[in-house]
Scaffold this motif. Structure first.
Motif, PDB file in Angstrom:
ATOM      1  N   TYR A  54      37.064  41.190  29.372  1.00 45.66           N
ATOM      2  CA  TYR A  54      37.780  39.809  29.986  1.00 45.66           C
ATOM      3  C   TYR A  54      36.424  40.400  30.776  1.00 45.66           C
ATOM      4  CZ  TYR A  54      40.746  38.786  26.322  1.00 45.66           C
ATOM      5  OH  TYR A  54      40.661  37.201  24.821  1.00 45.66           O
ATOM      6  N   PHE A  55      35.395  41.007  31.916  1.00 42.98           N
ATOM      7  CA  PHE A  55      34.706  40.523  32.695  1.00 42.98           C
ATOM      8  C   PHE A  55      34.782  39.465  33.578  1.00 42.98           C
ATOM      9  CE2 PHE A  55      31.274  41.048  34.789  1.00 42.98           C
ATOM     10  CZ  PHE A  55      31.012  41.795  36.061  1.00 42.98           C
ATOM     11  N   LYS A  56      35.106  39.605  34.378  1.00 39.64           N
ATOM     12  CA  LYS A  56      34.508  38.720  35.913  1.00 39.64           C
ATOM     13  C   LYS A  56      34.256  39.443  36.812  1.00 39.64           C
ATOM     14  CE  LYS A  56      38.812  35.577  33.810  1.00 39.64           C
ATOM     15  NZ  LYS A  56      40.009  35.003  34.421  1.00 39.64           N
ATOM     16  N   ASN A  57      33.007  38.791  37.527  1.00 36.29           N
ATOM     17  CA  ASN A  57      32.656  39.092  38.464  1.00 36.29           C
ATOM     18  C   ASN A  57      32.482  38.892  39.869  1.00 36.29           C
ATOM     19  OD1 ASN A  57      30.566  40.582  39.476  1.00 36.29           O
ATOM     20  ND2 ASN A  57      29.076  39.441  39.046  1.00 36.29           N
ATOM     21  N   LEU A  65      43.645  41.030  30.435  1.00 37.47           N
ATOM     22  CA  LEU A  65      44.128  40.843  29.513  1.00 37.47           C
ATOM     23  C   LEU A  65      44.649  39.157  30.479  1.00 37.47           C
ATOM     24  CD1 LEU A  65      45.346  43.204  27.464  1.00 37.47           C
ATOM     25  CD2 LEU A  65      43.196  42.348  27.142  1.00 37.47           C
ATOM     26  N   PRO A  66      44.134  37.841  29.753  1.00 40.49           N
ATOM     27  CA  PRO A  66      45.047  36.851  29.788  1.00 40.49           C
ATOM     28  C   PRO A  66      46.420  37.516  29.799  1.00 40.49           C
ATOM     29  CG  PRO A  66      42.810  36.710  28.957  1.00 40.49           C
ATOM     30  CD  PRO A  66      43.217  37.904  28.585  1.00 40.49           C
ATOM     31  N   PRO A  67      48.027  36.539  30.249  1.00 41.10           N
ATOM     32  CA  PRO A  67      48.729  36.654  30.072  1.00 41.10           C
ATOM     33  C   PRO A  67      49.067  36.386  28.696  1.00 41.10           C
ATOM     34  CG  PRO A  67      48.768  35.220  32.103  1.00 41.10           C
ATOM     35  CD  PRO A  67      47.652  35.090  31.242  1.00 41.10           C
ATOM     36  N   PRO A 474      45.581  38.469  37.691  1.00 41.77           N
ATOM     37  CA  PRO A 474      45.670  37.020  37.444  1.00 41.77           C
ATOM     38  C   PRO A 474      46.060  36.902  36.152  1.00 41.77           C
ATOM     39  CG  PRO A 474      43.624  38.717  37.503  1.00 41.77           C
ATOM     40  CD  PRO A 474      45.204  39.529  37.252  1.00 41.77           C
ATOM     41  N   GLY A 475      46.019  35.122  35.972  1.00 42.06           N
ATOM     42  CA  GLY A 475      46.544  34.117  35.539  1.00 42.06           C
ATOM     43  C   GLY A 475      47.632  34.699  35.227  1.00 42.06           C
ATOM     44  N   TYR A 476      48.462  34.818  35.639  1.00 42.49           N
ATOM     45  CA  TYR A 476      50.039  34.971  35.600  1.00 42.49           C
ATOM     46  C   TYR A 476      50.732  33.980  37.306  1.00 42.49           C
ATOM     47  CZ  TYR A 476      50.319  39.041  32.277  1.00 42.49           C
ATOM     48  OH  TYR A 476      50.155  40.267  31.174  1.00 42.49           O
ATOM     49  N   PRO A 477      51.844  33.578  36.258  1.00 44.77           N
ATOM     50  CA  PRO A 477      52.711  32.674  37.370  1.00 44.77           C
ATOM     51  C   PRO A 477      53.596  33.646  38.358  1.00 44.77           C
ATOM     52  CG  PRO A 477      53.403  32.628  35.052  1.00 44.77           C
ATOM     53  CD  PRO A 477      52.900  32.870  35.826  1.00 44.77           C
ATOM     54  N   ALA A 478      53.857  33.843  39.042  1.00 47.52           N
ATOM     55  CA  ALA A 478      55.282  34.504  39.769  1.00 47.52           C
ATOM     56  C   ALA A 478      56.226  35.017  39.778  1.00 47.52           C
ATOM     57  CB  ALA A 478      55.444  33.658  41.478  1.00 47.52           C
TER      58      ALA A 478
END
Length: 539
Positions: A54-57, A65-67, A474-478
Motif C-alpha cells: 500500500y505504498f503512497k508517495n 494497511l487500510p483499517p 492513515p485511514g483511521y478515524p479518531a
C-alpha cells in the motif's frame, strides 16, 4: 456417596513424576509454542505489509494497511481459532483426544506454509489469500487449546497436575519469544544484504523488492516445530479417562496405562460399565442437570477468559504503537522497511523475555502450592493496578526521561497476566468438567476467550488511535487514545476479578472428584443406605 475410584485412574492420580509426564508436556507444549508463534508473529510484519502493498508517495508517512485490511489481517486468525475451539473441542469428546490431535497439527503445518505462499496479482488479492489461509491456520490452532489441556490433565497426577498443564501453556511464552527472535534474525540478514536509505531519504528505494520475502519466511517458520511434533503425537496412547469413562473400553485403558506407567493394572470391566451406565453420568451439555452441577462453573470459566483476553490480546496487538508513542521505535519515516521489522521485533522480544516468559514459569512453580483461585485473583488485581498506574499519569510516562519506567510498568502487566489469569483460565476448565464433556467445555471457555481477543484486536486498532484526527494512522478515524484504552482494559480486569469467584478451586483434587463422576446417583445411594440400615440381624 462416592464410589471406589477405578484402579487405572487411581494409578494415574498417585503416580510419581516420570519421563512420560515430561514427554507429554513437550508433545503438547510444542503445539502451544507453534500456536503462539503463529498468532503473534503477524503483529511483527503488518507495518511491512503496508509498506510493500500500500505504498503512497507521501514524504511523511510510508504506506500502511487500510483499517479494514489491518483489522482482517490481525483478527481473522482469531475468528478461525474461535471456530476451531468449538468444533475440535466437541470432536475431541466424540472421537477421542488422540484422533483429533493429529488433524489439528497437520492443519497448522499446511496453513503456516500456505500463509507464507499467499499469492495474488494485486494487493487485495494477496491480502485476501493471506487472510484465507490464516483463518484455517487459526482453525487448527483452536483445536489445540481444548485437546492439549484435556490430554495433559488426564495424564497428570493429582499432586502436580496444575504445574504440568501450566508448563504446556507456558510454551506459549517461548512461542512469542521465538517469533521475535526469528524476525530479528531474518530482518538482520536482509538488512545486511540490502542496506538501503530511510524512507525520508528515498521513499521508493527504502522498501526493496526482496523485503517481500521477509514476512513470508517469518510466517512459514511456524510450520517447523509443528511438523517435528507430529510423529510423537501419533504415538501417544489415548487417555485412560476417555477410553474408560467415555469409550467404555476398560481393557484398552488398562493395557495403555500399564505400558505408560510400567505397572500391572486390572481392567475392572464391571466397574467401568457401572460408572458409564449410571444415570447421573449421562446428562448432556444442554440439560438442567448440567446447569445445576456445572452451569455456574462454565459461566465463571467463560467470563473470566473473555475479559482476560480483551486485555491480553489488545496489548500484544497495539504494543508496537505504544513503543512508538514512548519513542522506543523511531518514527517510520526515519527507517527503511526491513529496519522497522527489526525494531518492532526487538521491542516485542524484550517484553517477552523480561515480562511474558517469567510470568508463565512463576505459575508453573507455584500453582500447586497456592492454588488456581489465589493466582487468578492476584493476577487480575495487579493487572488492574499497573494499568491504572500507566493510565493515570500517562503524560508523565511519555516524557523522554521516563520512558524506561513506562516499559517496566507495561512489562509487569504482562508478567501478572501470565502469573495469573492467562494461565489459570486455560488450566481450570480442563479439570472441573466430566470426561465426556471436558474437551467441549474447555473449547467453549476458550472460544469465549477468543471472542474477547477479537474485540481486543479489532476494537483497539481503532480505540488506541489519537483523539486528534491529524495524528491518527492513515485511514483511521479518531479514537480514544492509548491512555483511555488502558482505563477500559483496567475495567475489564476488575470485572475478571469479580467473576473469578464463580470458579471452584481444583488444587489437589482428582478430576472425578471435581466433576462428580465418582458420585453414585443420590436415589441409588439412598436406597442402598436404607437397605443396609433396615436389614434383619439374626440373634
Amino acid at each position: 456417596m462416592a464410589r471406589d475410584q477405578l484402579q487405572v485412574l487411581t494409578a494415574l492420580d498417585v503416580a510419581k513424576t516420570q519421563l512420560y509426564h515430561f514427554t507429554a508436556i513437550v508433545i503438547a507444549g510444542m503445539g502451544f509454542f507453534t500456536d503462539a508463534y503463529d498468532l503473534f508473529c503477524i503483529s511483527l510484519v503488518t507495518k511491512l505489509l503496508g509498506r510493500i502493498y500500500y505504498f503512497k508517495n507521501d514524504p511523511e508517512r510510508p504506506g500502511s494497511l487500510p483499517p479494514n485490511v489491518a483489522a482482517a489481517v490481525n483478527g481473522v486468525a482469531f475468528c478461525g481459532t474461535l471456530s476451531g475451539q468449538l468444533f475440535f473441542g466437541w470432536l475431541g469428546d466424540k472421537m477421542g483426544r488422540k484422533k483429533v490431535y493429529g488433524m489439528t497439527l497437520m492443519l497448522m503445518v499446511i496453513c503456516s506454509i500456505a500463509s507464507g505462499l499467499s499469492f495474488g496479482h494485486s494487493a487485495t488479492g494477496t491480502m485476501a489469500t493471506l487472510c484465507f489461509f490464516r483463518f484455517w491456520l487459526g482453525f487448527g490452532i483452536g483445536g489445540d487449546y481444548p485437546l492439549s489441556a484435556t490430554i495433559m490433565s488426564e495424564y497428570a497426577n493429582k499432586k502436580t497436575r496444575g504445574a504440568f498443564i501450566a508448563a504446556v501453556f507456558a510454551m506459549q511464552g517461548f512461542g512469542i519469544l521465538a517469533g521475535g527472535m526469528v524476525a530479528i534474525i531474518v530482518s538482520v540478514a536482509f538488512k545486511n544484504k540490502y542496506d538501503v536509505p530511510a524512507y525520508k531519504d528515498d521513499p521508493l528505494g527504502s522498501t526493496v523488492p526482496e523485503a517481500d520475502y521477509v514476512w513470508r519466511i517469518i510466517l512459514m517458520f511456524g510450520a517447523i516445530p509443528a511438523a517435528l511434533t507430529y510423529y510423537w503425537r501419533m504415538k501417544m496412547p489415548e487417555t485412560a479417562r476417555y477410553t474408560a469413562l467415555v469409550a467404555n473400553n476398560a481393557k484398552q485403558a488398562a493395557a495403555d496405562m500399564s505400558k505408560v506407567l510400567q505397572v500391572e493394572i486390572e481392567e475392572e470391566k464391571e466397574k467401568v460399565e457401572e460408572i458409564v451406565s449410571d444415570p447421573s453420568n449421562k446428562f448432556g451439555l444442554f440439560t438442567r442437570e448440567f446447569a445445576r452441577r456445572h452451569g455456574t462453573h462454565l459461566l465463571g470459566t467463560t467470563t473470566t477468559w473473555f475479559l482476560l483476553d480483551i486485555a491480553f490480546y489488545s496489548q500484544n496487538l497495539f504494543q508496537k504503537d505504544i513503543f512508538s508513542a514512548i519513542g522506543w521505535i523511531p518514527k517510520a519515516k526515519t527507517m527503511n522497511a526491513i529496519e522497522e521489522v527489526f525494531k518492532i521485533a526487538r521491542a516485542q522480544t524484550l517484553i517477552a523475555l523480561c515480562g511474558t516468559v517469567p510470568g508463565y514459569w512463576f505459575t508453573v512453580g507455584l500453582i500447586d502450592v497456592v492454588g488456581r483461585f489465589a493466582i487468578q485473583l492476584m493476577g487480575f488485581f495487579f493487572m488492574t493496578v499497573f494499568m491504572l498506574a500507566l493510565a493515570i499519569p500517562y503524560n508523565h510516562w511519555t516524557r523522554p526521561d521516563n520512558r524506561i519506567g513506562f516499559v517496566v510498568m507495561y512489562g509487569l502487566t504482562f508478567f501478572f497476566a501470565n502469573f495469573g489469569p492467562n494461565s489459570t483460565t486455560f488450566i481450570v476448565p480442563a479439570e472441573i468438567f466430566p470426561a465426556r464433556l471436558r474437551s467441549t467445555c474447555h473449547g467453549i471457555s476458550a472460544a469465549a476467550g477468543k471472542a474477547g481477543a477479537i474485540i481486543g484486536s479489532f476494537g483497539f486498532l481503532y480505540a488506541a488511535q489519537s483523539k486528534d484526527k491529524t495524528k491518527t494512522d492513515p485511514g483511521y478515524p479518531a479514537g480514544i487514545g492509548v491512555r483511555n484504552s488502558l482505563f477500559v482494559l483496567a475495567v475489564c480486569n476488575i470485572l475478571g476479578f469479580i467473576f473469578t469467584f464463580l470458579v471452584p478451586e481444583s488444587n489437589g483434587k482428582s478430576l472425578e472428584e471435581m466433576s462428580g463422576e465418582n458420585e453414585q446417583e443420590e436415589s441409588e445411594a439412598a436406597n442402598a443406605e436404607a437397605a443396609y440400615t433396615n436389614r434383619t440381624i439374626p440373634v
